[in-house]
Write a protein that holds these residues in place. Structure first.
Motif, PDB file in Angstrom:
ATOM      1  N   PRO A   1      34.803  36.398  52.220  1.00  0.00           N
ATOM      2  CA  PRO A   1      35.359  36.653  50.888  1.00  0.00           C
ATOM      3  C   PRO A   1      34.383  36.331  49.759  1.00  0.00           C
ATOM      4  O   PRO A   1      34.284  37.088  48.783  1.00  0.00           O
ATOM      5  N   ALA A   2      33.643  35.215  49.870  1.00  0.00           N
ATOM      6  CA  ALA A   2      32.701  34.846  48.809  1.00  0.00           C
ATOM      7  C   ALA A   2      31.576  35.874  48.700  1.00  0.00           C
ATOM      8  O   ALA A   2      31.201  36.293  47.589  1.00  0.00           O
ATOM      9  N   SER A   3      31.028  36.282  49.824  1.00  0.00           N
ATOM     10  CA  SER A   3      29.911  37.232  49.804  1.00  0.00           C
ATOM     11  C   SER A   3      30.351  38.593  49.271  1.00  0.00           C
ATOM     12  O   SER A   3      29.660  39.209  48.448  1.00  0.00           O
ATOM     13  N   ILE A   4      31.502  39.063  49.732  1.00  0.00           N
ATOM     14  CA  ILE A   4      31.997  40.372  49.284  1.00  0.00           C
ATOM     15  C   ILE A   4      32.386  40.319  47.810  1.00  0.00           C
ATOM     16  O   ILE A   4      32.110  41.253  47.041  1.00  0.00           O
ATOM     17  N   PHE A   5      33.004  39.208  47.384  1.00  0.00           N
ATOM     18  CA  PHE A   5      33.404  39.064  45.985  1.00  0.00           C
ATOM     19  C   PHE A   5      32.182  39.051  45.078  1.00  0.00           C
ATOM     20  O   PHE A   5      32.166  39.703  44.021  1.00  0.00           O
ATOM     21  N   ALA A   6      31.145  38.328  45.469  1.00  0.00           N
ATOM     22  CA  ALA A   6      29.919  38.306  44.665  1.00  0.00           C
ATOM     23  C   ALA A   6      29.356  39.713  44.501  1.00  0.00           C
ATOM     24  O   ALA A   6      28.945  40.120  43.402  1.00  0.00           O
ATOM     25  N   ASP A   7      29.358  40.465  45.578  1.00  0.00           N
ATOM     26  CA  ASP A   7      28.834  41.832  45.534  1.00  0.00           C
ATOM     27  C   ASP A   7      29.679  42.721  44.627  1.00  0.00           C
ATOM     28  O   ASP A   7      29.143  43.529  43.857  1.00  0.00           O
ATOM     29  N   GLU A   8      31.003  42.565  44.691  1.00  0.00           N
ATOM     30  CA  GLU A   8      31.889  43.383  43.857  1.00  0.00           C
ATOM     31  C   GLU A   8      31.762  43.016  42.376  1.00  0.00           C
ATOM     32  O   GLU A   8      31.843  43.884  41.504  1.00  0.00           O
ATOM     33  N   ILE A   9      31.574  41.744  42.085  1.00  0.00           N
ATOM     34  CA  ILE A   9      31.345  41.336  40.692  1.00  0.00           C
ATOM     35  C   ILE A   9      30.053  41.966  40.180  1.00  0.00           C
ATOM     36  O   ILE A   9      30.007  42.506  39.068  1.00  0.00           O
ATOM     37  N   ALA A  10      29.006  41.887  40.996  1.00  0.00           N
ATOM     38  CA  ALA A  10      27.710  42.437  40.593  1.00  0.00           C
ATOM     39  C   ALA A  10      27.796  43.942  40.322  1.00  0.00           C
ATOM     40  O   ALA A  10      27.156  44.456  39.395  1.00  0.00           O
ATOM     41  N   LYS A  11      28.606  44.646  41.099  1.00  0.00           N
ATOM     42  CA  LYS A  11      28.765  46.091  40.897  1.00  0.00           C
ATOM     43  C   LYS A  11      29.379  46.407  39.532  1.00  0.00           C
ATOM     44  O   LYS A  11      29.125  47.468  38.958  1.00  0.00           O
TER      45      LYS A  11
ATOM     46  N   ALA B   1      47.790  38.182  49.901  1.00  0.00           N
ATOM     47  CA  ALA B   1      46.350  38.056  50.111  1.00  0.00           C
ATOM     48  C   ALA B   1      45.937  36.594  50.217  1.00  0.00           C
ATOM     49  O   ALA B   1      45.110  36.221  51.059  1.00  0.00           O
ATOM     50  N   ILE B   2      46.517  35.749  49.371  1.00  0.00           N
ATOM     51  CA  ILE B   2      46.200  34.321  49.401  1.00  0.00           C
ATOM     52  C   ILE B   2      46.683  33.705  50.707  1.00  0.00           C
ATOM     53  O   ILE B   2      45.941  32.958  51.370  1.00  0.00           O
ATOM     54  N   ALA B   3      47.911  34.029  51.088  1.00  0.00           N
ATOM     55  CA  ALA B   3      48.475  33.463  52.323  1.00  0.00           C
ATOM     56  C   ALA B   3      47.678  33.909  53.547  1.00  0.00           C
ATOM     57  O   ALA B   3      47.387  33.106  54.454  1.00  0.00           O
ATOM     58  N   GLU B   4      47.314  35.185  53.584  1.00  0.00           N
ATOM     59  CA  GLU B   4      46.549  35.693  54.725  1.00  0.00           C
ATOM     60  C   GLU B   4      45.198  34.998  54.837  1.00  0.00           C
ATOM     61  O   GLU B   4      44.744  34.670  55.945  1.00  0.00           O
ATOM     62  N   GLN B   5      44.549  34.756  53.693  1.00  0.00           N
ATOM     63  CA  GLN B   5      43.251  34.094  53.738  1.00  0.00           C
ATOM     64  C   GLN B   5      43.387  32.636  54.161  1.00  0.00           C
ATOM     65  O   GLN B   5      42.533  32.110  54.891  1.00  0.00           O
ATOM     66  N   VAL B   6      44.443  31.976  53.726  1.00  0.00           N
ATOM     67  CA  VAL B   6      44.690  30.589  54.152  1.00  0.00           C
ATOM     68  C   VAL B   6      44.805  30.521  55.666  1.00  0.00           C
ATOM     69  O   VAL B   6      44.252  29.615  56.317  1.00  0.00           O
TER      70      VAL B   6
ATOM     71  N   PRO C   1      36.856  30.389  49.918  1.00  0.00           N
ATOM     72  CA  PRO C   1      37.320  31.670  50.475  1.00  0.00           C
ATOM     73  C   PRO C   1      38.682  32.116  49.957  1.00  0.00           C
ATOM     74  O   PRO C   1      38.905  33.320  49.767  1.00  0.00           O
ATOM     75  N   VAL C   2      39.589  31.177  49.701  1.00  0.00           N
ATOM     76  CA  VAL C   2      40.915  31.566  49.208  1.00  0.00           C
ATOM     77  C   VAL C   2      40.817  32.060  47.768  1.00  0.00           C
ATOM     78  O   VAL C   2      41.417  33.071  47.400  1.00  0.00           O
ATOM     79  N   ALA C   3      40.043  31.363  46.954  1.00  0.00           N
ATOM     80  CA  ALA C   3      39.852  31.802  45.566  1.00  0.00           C
ATOM     81  C   ALA C   3      39.186  33.175  45.519  1.00  0.00           C
ATOM     82  O   ALA C   3      39.559  34.040  44.711  1.00  0.00           O
ATOM     83  N   CYS C   4      38.205  33.386  46.385  1.00  0.00           N
ATOM     84  CA  CYS C   4      37.493  34.660  46.387  1.00  0.00           C
ATOM     85  C   CYS C   4      38.372  35.799  46.919  1.00  0.00           C
ATOM     86  O   CYS C   4      38.280  36.937  46.439  1.00  0.00           O
ATOM     87  N   ALA C   5      39.223  35.499  47.887  1.00  0.00           N
ATOM     88  CA  ALA C   5      40.184  36.510  48.358  1.00  0.00           C
ATOM     89  C   ALA C   5      41.138  36.889  47.226  1.00  0.00           C
ATOM     90  O   ALA C   5      41.481  38.064  47.053  1.00  0.00           O
ATOM     91  N   ALA C   6      41.545  35.897  46.434  1.00  0.00           N
ATOM     92  CA  ALA C   6      42.404  36.175  45.278  1.00  0.00           C
ATOM     93  C   ALA C   6      41.652  37.027  44.255  1.00  0.00           C
ATOM     94  O   ALA C   6      42.222  37.957  43.662  1.00  0.00           O
TER      95      ALA C   6
END
Length: 464
Positions: free
Chosen positions: A98-108, A78-83, A333-338
């Motif tokens: 990745p940042a937008s989707i990650f924020a939404d998933e955290i909020a859920k 996942a990290i390599a693909e995002q890089v 984006p890489v951190a959020c993909a992770a």
């Protein structure tokens, strides 16, 4: 990784020599350049291997953070693909998926009505960011005097200039200059400090009164926020009395003081839930800070989860309020993909339920060590624990450090890494640990303590 570099990672002598250029966190400055630390070369599951190929159980889970364990191929992919897809995007005027989707998933997964996320680079910057938003909130409401911060003795909230001031560990304040006049510490709610003649109910009342009295002393019109870890991690895994968090949260609401729950350690599975604030302690704070388990340590990332009422206040006001706080790597984006892959692994493998299943066994096995002369207390909850190793009646800080460090030394020889904090041996293993592995951990820890006991008996420090 090139073959040449791969080989060099196992050259203990070369790495230790080059490590002289590396100033480590919490380094003793008179030893910089003279240390010969254990060189960790690789990890796999709950184990790490040093450069001499010794297998070591990762008792501290890195630094409270390797929740899903080491060497996850799906995480690496996942990290390599995002890089290769997008390695960086500025968080200022544009965004990334990745940042937008990650924020939404955290909020859920966050407590009720906590639907907004601000990304940081780690735990310290998350605490700073939460406090700065709390200050902005009151500035925006023309309550400009509400700036003071209350935290607790032995709490840990980071090593930035502000985070270090909020931290209540005495060793840090002795060694470094901290911001003065802004932060006020109340006594630690450690049940072990309860006078023998006092009931736990009375001790709890006293600790609640400590907070209310401090607010009244400073003036409620001057206090912005209370910052508290659900479990005081680096202070020695201190578990406050039952009901403490709910009552301190109610005190904060009574005096219009914002509650910042510092879940840098406890969030993302350590107590068997994504967030402990509501699911374990029945509070919905104004802010939650998180980091460590957010990406299981694979890529640095931190976050502040913000209650809707904070955002609503800004939106309903007449004046624009700019939150002039942020980092080049906010929402990387890489951190959020992770982080997204980390959540996927936690969910797909049922790790939260697994923690809730094995944690009681982990805690009960460790409490068996109380029969040992050197063990004076075992504290913990979920998959975080502290085994207090000290000579009864001995309060000299140098001796306290020595005893825990001695246990750590022997445990490493036996194949277990523990983290000595003051007189405690602290553990927070990966969430994937099994009951058989818990047995191995406790067995090695017991042997390590026995060897330390033998040394102290020979020295005449401990009675046989």
């Amino acid at each position: 990784m090139t073959e040449n570099l791969q080989n060099r990672l196992y050259d203990t002598e070369e790495i230790q020599e080059k490590d002289n250029a590396f100033i480590h966190p919490w380094d003793m400055m008179d030893t910089v350049g003279d240390n010969k630390r254990t060189v960790i070369a690789e990890g796999d599951g709950i184990y790490i291997y040093d450069s001499d190929n010794n297998k070591l159980m990762d008792g501290p889970g890195g630094m409270w953070c390797v929740n899903i364990g080491h060497r996850r191929q799906e995480m690496a992919d996942a990290i390599a693909e995002q890089v290769m897809q997008l390695s960086y995007a500025s968080p200022w005027s544009i965004t990334n998926g990745p940042a937008s989707i990650f924020a939404d998933e955290i909020a859920k997964r966050a407590p009720t009505d906590m639907n907004h996320v601000f990304f940081t680079t780690g735990g310290s910057t998350a605490v700073d960011s939460a406090v700065r938003m709390a200050h902005l909130y009151f500035q925006f409401q023309a309550k400009k005097s509400k700036t003071q911060i209350i935290s607790r003795a032995y709490g840990y909230h980071g090593s930035t200039f502000l985070g270090a001031a909020i931290t209540g560990k005495p060793r840090e304040e002795e060694c470094m200059t901290v911001a003065e006049g802004l932060v006020h510490h109340i006594p630690c709610p450690n049940p072990a400090l309860k006078p023998e003649a006092m009931s736990m109910a009375d001790f709890l009342d006293e600790k609640i009164a400590d907070l209310e009295n401090k607010i009244l002393e400073l003036g409620a019109d001057n206090v912005a926020c209370f910052v508290a870890e659900p479990i005081m991690a680096s202070g020695g895994v201190i578990v406050p009395p039952e009901g403490y968090h709910k009552r301190t949260w109610e005190i904060c609401k009574k005096y219009d003081v914002l509650y910042i729950s510092d879940e840098v350690v406890t969030a993302f599975g350590r107590l068997g839930h994504y967030f402990a604030s509501e699911d374990v302690f029945d509070i919905v704070p104004d802010f939650i800070t998180t980091a460590k388990g957010l990406t299981s340590g694979y890529v640095p990332c931190g976050a502040v989860v913000v209650h809707d009422r904070i955002i609503k206040a800004f939106k309903e006001g007449d004046n624009n309020a700019m939150y002039s706080n942020g980092y080049t790597y906010s929402g990387h984006p890489v951190a959020c993909a992770a982080g997204l892959k980390n959540m996927e692994i936690i969910d797909n493998e049922g790790l939260l339920a697994h923690v809730r299943e094995v944690a009681p066994y982990f805690q009960s096995r460790l409490r068996e060590l109380l029969e040992m002369p050197l063990v004076t207390e075992v504290r913990g909850m979920g998959l975080m624990a502290s085994v207090e190793c000290r000579v009864e009646g001995e309060d000299d800080m140098g001796t306290l450090y020595k005893v825990a460090s001695l246990v750590d030394q022997y445990c490493q020889e036996l194949g277990l890494i523990v983290r000595p904090i003051y007189s405690s041996c602290v553990m927070s293993p990966p969430l994937t640990i099994t009951k058989d592995q818990i047995d191995d951990l406790v067995g090695m820890l017991r042997q390590g303590i026995e060897r330390a006991q033998d040394d102290l008996i020979k020295e005449g420090v401990l009675n046989a």
